[in-house]
Design a protein around this motif. Structure first.
Motif, PDB file in Angstrom:
ATOM      1  N   UNK A 146       0.829  -1.196   0.000  1.00 17.23           N
ATOM      2  CA  UNK A 146       0.000   0.000   0.000  1.00 17.23           C
ATOM      3  C   UNK A 146       0.870   1.254   0.000  1.00 17.23           C
ATOM      4  N   UNK A 147       0.253   2.370  -0.360  1.00 22.80           N
ATOM      5  CA  UNK A 147       0.939   3.653  -0.409  1.00 22.80           C
ATOM      6  C   UNK A 147       1.381   4.094   0.984  1.00 22.80           C
ATOM      7  N   UNK A 148       2.607   4.630   1.087  1.00 21.30           N
ATOM      8  CA  UNK A 148       3.052   5.271   2.326  1.00 21.30           C
ATOM      9  C   UNK A 148       4.114   6.303   1.977  1.00 21.30           C
ATOM     10  N   UNK A 149       4.340   7.232   2.889  1.00 20.12           N
ATOM     11  CA  UNK A 149       5.320   8.287   2.649  1.00 20.12           C
ATOM     12  C   UNK A 149       6.425   8.174   3.686  1.00 20.12           C
ATOM     13  N   UNK A 150       7.570   7.662   3.256  1.00 14.64           N
ATOM     14  CA  UNK A 150       8.724   7.557   4.143  1.00 14.64           C
ATOM     15  C   UNK A 150       9.583   8.807   4.051  1.00 14.64           C
ATOM     16  N   UNK A 151      10.605   8.854   4.862  1.00 14.90           N
ATOM     17  CA  UNK A 151      11.541   9.982   4.834  1.00 14.90           C
ATOM     18  C   UNK A 151      12.965   9.454   4.934  1.00 14.90           C
ATOM     19  N   UNK A 152      13.849  10.042   4.162  1.00 17.52           N
ATOM     20  CA  UNK A 152      15.278   9.717   4.241  1.00 17.52           C
ATOM     21  C   UNK A 152      15.937  10.610   5.283  1.00 17.52           C
ATOM     22  N   UNK A 153      16.637   9.993   6.221  1.00 21.73           N
ATOM     23  CA  UNK A 153      17.326  10.781   7.239  1.00 21.73           C
ATOM     24  C   UNK A 153      18.549  11.448   6.640  1.00 21.73           C
ATOM     25  N   UNK A 154      18.991  12.516   7.275  1.00 20.65           N
ATOM     26  CA  UNK A 154      20.163  13.254   6.803  1.00 20.65           C
ATOM     27  C   UNK A 154      21.426  12.497   7.205  1.00 20.65           C
ATOM     28  N   UNK A 155      22.198  12.036   6.218  1.00 21.00           N
ATOM     29  CA  UNK A 155      23.413  11.277   6.485  1.00 21.00           C
ATOM     30  C   UNK A 155      24.684  12.039   6.080  1.00 21.00           C
ATOM     31  N   UNK A 156      24.503  13.276   5.628  1.00 28.63           N
ATOM     32  CA  UNK A 156      25.664  14.121   5.380  1.00 28.63           C
ATOM     33  C   UNK A 156      26.397  13.885   4.076  1.00 28.63           C
ATOM     34  N   UNK A 157      25.803  13.103   3.149  1.00 26.30           N
ATOM     35  CA  UNK A 157      26.502  12.784   1.903  1.00 26.30           C
ATOM     36  C   UNK A 157      25.552  12.890   0.708  1.00 26.30           C
ATOM     37  N   UNK A 158      26.133  12.978  -0.463  1.00 26.31           N
ATOM     38  CA  UNK A 158      25.418  12.832  -1.734  1.00 26.31           C
ATOM     39  C   UNK A 158      26.037  11.648  -2.463  1.00 26.31           C
ATOM     40  N   UNK A 159      25.210  10.666  -2.793  1.00 25.97           N
ATOM     41  CA  UNK A 159      25.674   9.501  -3.561  1.00 25.97           C
ATOM     42  C   UNK A 159      25.783   9.898  -5.037  1.00 25.97           C
ATOM     43  N   UNK A 160      26.872   9.518  -5.681  1.00 21.22           N
ATOM     44  CA  UNK A 160      27.130   9.874  -7.078  1.00 21.22           C
ATOM     45  C   UNK A 160      27.160   8.608  -7.927  1.00 21.22           C
ATOM     46  N   UNK A 161      26.355   8.563  -8.992  1.00 22.20           N
ATOM     47  CA  UNK A 161      26.400   7.400  -9.882  1.00 22.20           C
ATOM     48  C   UNK A 161      26.887   7.724 -11.291  1.00 22.20           C
ATOM     49  N   UNK A 162      26.867   9.009 -11.670  1.00 21.59           N
ATOM     50  CA  UNK A 162      27.358   9.389 -13.006  1.00 21.59           C
ATOM     51  C   UNK A 162      28.018  10.755 -12.929  1.00 21.59           C
ATOM     52  N   UNK A 163      29.008  10.974 -13.808  1.00 22.89           N
ATOM     53  CA  UNK A 163      29.623  12.295 -13.953  1.00 22.89           C
ATOM     54  C   UNK A 163      29.910  12.527 -15.430  1.00 22.89           C
ATOM     55  N   UNK A 164      29.729  13.766 -15.854  1.00 21.41           N
ATOM     56  CA  UNK A 164      29.930  14.092 -17.268  1.00 21.41           C
ATOM     57  C   UNK A 164      30.055  15.611 -17.403  1.00 21.41           C
ATOM     58  N   UNK A 165      30.371  16.065 -18.609  1.00 18.14           N
ATOM     59  CA  UNK A 165      30.505  17.497 -18.877  1.00 18.14           C
ATOM     60  C   UNK A 165      29.375  17.941 -19.795  1.00 18.14           C
ATOM     61  N   UNK A 166      28.714  19.045 -19.429  1.00 14.23           N
ATOM     62  CA  UNK A 166      27.661  19.642 -20.248  1.00 14.23           C
ATOM     63  C   UNK A 166      28.192  20.971 -20.800  1.00 14.23           C
ATOM     64  N   UNK A 167      28.117  21.121 -22.101  1.00  9.55           N
ATOM     65  CA  UNK A 167      28.628  22.337 -22.731  1.00  9.55           C
ATOM     66  C   UNK A 167      27.905  23.554 -22.174  1.00  9.55           C
ATOM     67  N   UNK A 168      28.671  24.531 -21.761  1.00 10.93           N
ATOM     68  CA  UNK A 168      28.106  25.753 -21.210  1.00 10.93           C
ATOM     69  C   UNK A 168      27.776  25.670 -19.731  1.00 10.93           C
ATOM     70  N   UNK A 169      27.843  24.475 -19.162  1.00 10.24           N
ATOM     71  CA  UNK A 169      27.538  24.286 -17.733  1.00 10.24           C
ATOM     72  C   UNK A 169      28.774  23.844 -16.970  1.00 10.24           C
ATOM     73  N   UNK A 170      29.498  22.866 -17.556  1.00 12.80           N
ATOM     74  CA  UNK A 170      30.686  22.335 -16.908  1.00 12.80           C
ATOM     75  C   UNK A 170      30.466  20.932 -16.384  1.00 12.80           C
ATOM     76  N   UNK A 171      31.187  20.577 -15.331  1.00 15.87           N
ATOM     77  CA  UNK A 171      31.105  19.233 -14.763  1.00 15.87           C
ATOM     78  C   UNK A 171      29.784  19.055 -14.014  1.00 15.87           C
ATOM     79  N   UNK A 172      29.093  17.956 -14.317  1.00 20.95           N
ATOM     80  CA  UNK A 172      27.812  17.632 -13.681  1.00 20.95           C
ATOM     81  C   UNK A 172      27.883  16.216 -13.128  1.00 20.95           C
ATOM     82  N   UNK A 173      27.333  16.024 -11.921  1.00 21.88           N
ATOM     83  CA  UNK A 173      27.181  14.678 -11.365  1.00 21.88           C
ATOM     84  C   UNK A 173      25.706  14.438 -11.090  1.00 21.88           C
TER      85      UNK A 173
END
Length: 297
Positions: free
Chosen positions: A126-153
Motif C-alpha cells: 500500500x501507499x506510504x510516505x517515508x523519509x530519508x534521514x540526513x546522512x551528510x553525503x550525496x551519492x554519485x552514480x554518473x559524472x559528465x561534462x555539459x557544454x556551457x555548464x561544466x562538470x555535472x554529477x
C-alpha cells in the motif's frame, strides 16, 4: 524544496518485483538498477529495482544500503535467495516490509533469527510516505561534462544541499562548490534528503570527477581504516582475502581482521564513518549467502 525517500524493492522473481515497483511509482530510468518515481507536491519517492538479482548481488546490496526503506517479496516456495535477502535486511538498520501471500506466522517461522521475524508483513503493498534521514553525503552514480555548464554529477541527496555549498569529493578528497541544482529538470536553490539530483560543480575538472562515488559535507569524518563490533552470520562463508564493505550505496573492497567480535577493517578507498557497514563475500559458493554480516562502527 523537494524532499523524499528511497525505497529498494528486491526479489528473485523479476515479474513480481516489477509489479511491486509499479505500485509505488512510474519507470523513469531503465538501467541495471531501474528507478521508478512518484511525486506528490514537494515529496518524491524513488524506487530502486536491482534487475540482475539474484545472479548478481552487488548492485542489490548497494541499492539497499542507499535506501530509507526495504521491500522484500517472498514467493510461495522460498529458496536460498529469500534467505539471503533476510540476511541483507538484517545487516541494515532500515524499516523492512515483506510482501507475500504466505501467512504471517509462516513468514515469522521461516525467517526466525532475522529482522524478517518482526518485519511488517503485507499481502499487498500500500501507499506510504517515508523519509530519508540526513546522512551528510550525496551519492554519485554518473559524472559528465555539459557544454556551457561544466562538470555535472547525478545521484541521490542523502543530506540537504544548497547552491554554493562546499562539498568534498571522494575518493580525490577535492573540495568543490555546488554551482547549480536540478531535480526533474527543474532548477532548485536547495534540495532535501532522499531526492535524485543533478549537481553542476565548480572548481573541478572532468578527469578529477570520473571515478567519484560520494560528495560529503564538511566535518564528516572520512577514513580508510575502521574498528567496530562484527556480527557475522553463521550461514555465511568468510575467510581470508578481499571482501566488499557497503554503505551509502557504495561498495569498496578491503580486508577484515577479527579478534572475537572486534573487527579491524582496511579499505582500498575512503568512506565516511557510517553506523554500519554490510560485509559481502561475492565469491561464496552457489547457494550459500553472499551477505556475510555487518560491522557496527
Amino acid at each position: 524544496m523537494y524532499y523524499g525517500s528511497i525505497v529498494s524493492v528486491i526479489s528473485s522473481n523479476k515479474g513480481s518485483v516489477r509489479s511491486l515497483a509499479e505500485r509505488l511509482g512510474k519507470l523513469h530510468e531503465d538501467a541495471k538498477v531501474k528507478i521508478f518515481y512518484r511525486r506528490n507536491g514537494d515529496y518524491i519517492r524513488s524506487v530502486l529495482v536491482p534487475s540482475e538479482y539474484p545472479e548478481k548481488v552487488l548492485e542489490a546490496v548497494e541499492a539497499a544500503s542507499l535506501s530509507s526503506d526495504l521491500v522484500i517479496h517472498v514467493g510461495e516456495s522460498p529458496t536460498w535467495t529469500e534467505g539471503e535477502l533476510a540476511l541483507l535486511a538484517t545487516s541494515l538498520n532500515v524499516p523492512v516490509k515483506v510482501v507475500s501471500t504466505l501467512p504471517e506466522d509462516r513468514i515469522r517461522k521461516l525467517f526466525k533469527g532475522t529482522v524478517l521475524e518482526r518485519a511488517e508483513v503485507l499481502q499487498q503493498l500500500e501507499e506510504w510516505e517515508g523519509r530519508t534521514e540526513d546522512r551528510g553525503v550525496v551519492y554519485v552514480d554518473r559524472s559528465f561534462v555539459v557544454k556551457g555548464v561544466g562538470v555535472v554529477v547525478t545521484g541521490f541527496s542523502l543530506t540537504q544541499v544548497k547552491v554554493h555549498d562546499k562539498l568534498t569529493l571522494l575518493p580525490s578528497m577535492k573540495e568543490v562548490e555546488v554551482k547549480s541544482i536540478q531535480v526533474l529538470d527543474e532548477d532548485q536553490e536547495a534540495v532535501g534528503p532522499g531526492v535524485r539530483v543533478g549537481l553542476a560543480l565548480r572548481n573541478v575538472k572532468e578527469d578529477e570527477v570520473k571515478d567519484s562515488y560520494l560528495l560529503t559535507k564538511s566535518g564528516l569524518r572520512v577514513q580508510k581504516e575502521f574498528e567496530g563490533r562484527a556480527t557475522l552470520f553463521p550461514w555465511a562463508q568468510v575467510g581470508e582475502g578481499q571482501l566488499h564493505f557497503v554503505a551509502y550505496g557504495v561498495s569498496i573492497t578491503g580486508t577484515l581482521k577479527l579478534d572475537g567480535d572486534r573487527a579491524k577493517i582496511a579499505l582500498g578507498s575512503p568512506l565516511p564513518l557510517a553506523p554500519r557497514l554490510t560485509v559481502l563475500n561475492v565469491n561464496s559458493k552457489l547457494g550459500k549467502p553472499r551477505v556475510a554480516g555487518f560491522v557496527e562502527l
